[in-house]
Design a protein around this motif. Sequence first.
Motif, PDB file in Angstrom:
ATOM      1  N   VAL A   1       1.581  15.582 -10.985  1.00 34.76           N
ATOM      2  CA  VAL A   1       1.273  16.167 -12.299  1.00 34.76           C
ATOM      3  C   VAL A   1       0.030  17.031 -12.199  1.00 34.76           C
ATOM      4  N   ARG A   2      -0.999  16.531 -11.519  1.00 35.45           N
ATOM      5  CA  ARG A   2      -2.241  17.301 -11.365  1.00 35.45           C
ATOM      6  C   ARG A   2      -2.003  18.570 -10.558  1.00 35.45           C
ATOM      7  N   ALA A   3      -1.241  18.471  -9.476  1.00 31.35           N
ATOM      8  CA  ALA A   3      -0.989  19.623  -8.620  1.00 31.35           C
ATOM      9  C   ALA A   3      -0.241  20.723  -9.368  1.00 31.35           C
ATOM     10  N   GLN A   4       0.708  20.337 -10.188  1.00 35.34           N
ATOM     11  CA  GLN A   4       1.435  21.348 -10.961  1.00 35.34           C
ATOM     12  C   GLN A   4       0.521  22.048 -11.954  1.00 35.34           C
ATOM     13  N   ALA A   5      -0.390  21.271 -12.561  1.00 46.23           N
ATOM     14  CA  ALA A   5      -1.305  21.852 -13.544  1.00 46.23           C
ATOM     15  C   ALA A   5      -2.344  22.751 -12.889  1.00 46.23           C
ATOM     16  N   VAL A   6      -2.839  22.344 -11.719  1.00 43.50           N
ATOM     17  CA  VAL A   6      -3.927  23.074 -11.066  1.00 43.50           C
ATOM     18  C   VAL A   6      -3.420  24.163 -10.128  1.00 43.50           C
ATOM     19  N   TYR A   7      -2.386  23.840  -9.337  1.00 43.68           N
ATOM     20  CA  TYR A   7      -1.911  24.763  -8.306  1.00 43.68           C
ATOM     21  C   TYR A   7      -0.581  25.426  -8.636  1.00 43.68           C
TER      22      TYR A   7
ATOM     23  N   ALA B   1       0.831  -1.202   0.000  1.00 48.28           N
ATOM     24  CA  ALA B   1       0.000   0.000   0.000  1.00 48.28           C
ATOM     25  C   ALA B   1       0.864   1.250   0.000  1.00 48.28           C
ATOM     26  N   ARG B   2       1.909   1.249   0.810  1.00 48.80           N
ATOM     27  CA  ARG B   2       2.798   2.419   0.861  1.00 48.80           C
ATOM     28  C   ARG B   2       3.575   2.557  -0.448  1.00 48.80           C
ATOM     29  N   GLU B   3       3.957   1.436  -1.019  1.00 45.42           N
ATOM     30  CA  GLU B   3       4.627   1.489  -2.324  1.00 45.42           C
ATOM     31  C   GLU B   3       3.691   2.089  -3.371  1.00 45.42           C
ATOM     32  N   ARG B   4       2.430   1.721  -3.307  1.00 41.35           N
ATOM     33  CA  ARG B   4       1.464   2.259  -4.254  1.00 41.35           C
ATOM     34  C   ARG B   4       1.337   3.770  -4.099  1.00 41.35           C
ATOM     35  N   VAL B   5       1.320   4.235  -2.851  1.00 37.55           N
ATOM     36  CA  VAL B   5       1.217   5.671  -2.587  1.00 37.55           C
ATOM     37  C   VAL B   5       2.373   6.424  -3.236  1.00 37.55           C
ATOM     38  N   TYR B   6       3.596   5.966  -2.988  1.00 33.31           N
ATOM     39  CA  TYR B   6       4.779   6.704  -3.441  1.00 33.31           C
ATOM     40  C   TYR B   6       5.135   6.449  -4.902  1.00 33.31           C
ATOM     41  N   GLN B   7       4.956   5.216  -5.363  1.00 32.29           N
ATOM     42  CA  GLN B   7       5.394   4.872  -6.714  1.00 32.29           C
ATOM     43  C   GLN B   7       4.336   5.141  -7.784  1.00 32.29           C
ATOM     44  N   HIS B   8       3.090   5.278  -7.358  1.00 32.73           N
ATOM     45  CA  HIS B   8       2.012   5.452  -8.339  1.00 32.73           C
ATOM     46  C   HIS B   8       1.179   6.707  -8.065  1.00 32.73           C
ATOM     47  N   SER B   9       0.475   6.736  -6.937  1.00 33.94           N
ATOM     48  CA  SER B   9      -0.466   7.833  -6.663  1.00 33.94           C
ATOM     49  C   SER B   9       0.220   9.192  -6.613  1.00 33.94           C
ATOM     50  N   LEU B  10       1.340   9.274  -5.912  1.00 34.45           N
ATOM     51  CA  LEU B  10       2.029  10.554  -5.773  1.00 34.45           C
ATOM     52  C   LEU B  10       2.485  11.094  -7.123  1.00 34.45           C
ATOM     53  N   LYS B  11       2.988  10.223  -7.971  1.00 35.09           N
ATOM     54  CA  LYS B  11       3.468  10.680  -9.280  1.00 35.09           C
ATOM     55  C   LYS B  11       2.346  11.313 -10.096  1.00 35.09           C
ATOM     56  N   LEU B  12       1.170  10.698 -10.079  1.00 35.83           N
ATOM     57  CA  LEU B  12       0.042  11.232 -10.835  1.00 35.83           C
ATOM     58  C   LEU B  12      -0.518  12.496 -10.186  1.00 35.83           C
ATOM     59  N   GLU B  13      -0.569  12.504  -8.857  1.00 33.76           N
ATOM     60  CA  GLU B  13      -1.063  13.693  -8.159  1.00 33.76           C
ATOM     61  C   GLU B  13      -0.109  14.866  -8.335  1.00 33.76           C
TER      62      GLU B  13
ATOM     63  N   GLN C   1       2.308  23.971  -8.327  1.00 36.36           N
ATOM     64  CA  GLN C   1       3.326  23.520  -7.378  1.00 36.36           C
ATOM     65  C   GLN C   1       3.310  22.001  -7.285  1.00 36.36           C
ATOM     66  N   HIS C   2       4.423  21.462  -6.782  1.00 34.37           N
ATOM     67  CA  HIS C   2       4.525  20.018  -6.643  1.00 34.37           C
ATOM     68  C   HIS C   2       3.697  19.522  -5.466  1.00 34.37           C
ATOM     69  N   SER C   3       3.294  18.265  -5.541  1.00 31.48           N
ATOM     70  CA  SER C   3       2.613  17.624  -4.424  1.00 31.48           C
ATOM     71  C   SER C   3       3.625  16.856  -3.582  1.00 31.48           C
ATOM     72  N   SER C   4       3.164  16.336  -2.463  1.00 31.90           N
ATOM     73  CA  SER C   4       4.028  15.556  -1.577  1.00 31.90           C
ATOM     74  C   SER C   4       3.154  14.682  -0.695  1.00 31.90           C
ATOM     75  N   VAL C   5       3.772  13.729  -0.048  1.00 29.32           N
ATOM     76  CA  VAL C   5       3.069  12.930   0.945  1.00 29.32           C
ATOM     77  C   VAL C   5       3.464  13.474   2.313  1.00 29.32           C
ATOM     78  N   GLY C   6       2.612  14.319   2.848  1.00 28.76           N
ATOM     79  CA  GLY C   6       2.897  14.909   4.159  1.00 28.76           C
ATOM     80  C   GLY C   6       2.426  14.035   5.306  1.00 28.76           C
ATOM     81  N   LYS C   7       1.290  13.358   5.088  1.00 29.23           N
ATOM     82  CA  LYS C   7       0.686  12.545   6.136  1.00 29.23           C
ATOM     83  C   LYS C   7      -0.014  11.346   5.501  1.00 29.23           C
ATOM     84  N   ILE C   8      -0.005  10.237   6.212  1.00 24.63           N
ATOM     85  CA  ILE C   8      -0.700   9.038   5.764  1.00 24.63           C
ATOM     86  C   ILE C   8      -1.589   8.534   6.896  1.00 24.63           C
TER      87      ILE C   8
END
Length: 208
Positions: A171-177, A157-169, A179-186
Amino acid sequence: MTTTDPSKRFTTLPDDATLSATVVALEEHGFSVEVVDDLDAARKAVLARIPYGSSVMTNTSMTLTDTGIEDAVNGDGPYESARRKMLELDFQTQAQEMKVISGQSDYALGSVHAITRDGTLVIASASGSQLAAYAWGAANVIFVAGAQKLVPTLETARERVYQHSLKLEDVRAQAVYGQHSSVGKILEIHQELPGRIHVVLIRQVVGY
């Protein structure tokens, strides 16, 4: 030597046996679960559980957007949109009021980044703004997730967060906001009192 493509690893739908076993595990941990076939069915399932007039907070989620749930709640419908109410305030001077509105609604809607085979929900966030409602603040929580988010273990699950979800988010964060996204809290939800958290699983790849 062979390697596994992370995109395929985390976007493959589970077989029926895995899906059924995960549903059982979730129910054993206090979550109610509903399995639906498509996005339209997911939207109908979620809205059917929310009484008219309820205050509803839609947290940022591609799944809520793709299913049409976000628009159904925040449009001119029968619900009290906590998001619309919150966005009417000024973050610089009314941040605490915004937190109360977003964190203590009748219903908090969102998605998860992974669901383990033994019934744990995993949600990552840059700021953590939605996590308080999921963990405690909202009276009811409904998570909507594509079945591709089922994973065997918490480590995966943690691998999925960092290796998949974060990468896609990111891209979205840069387009919308801008700025880059990050995993601050889980947040890991291992157990819940029956009746508070409902999970709608979609037999399609949706969200990330």
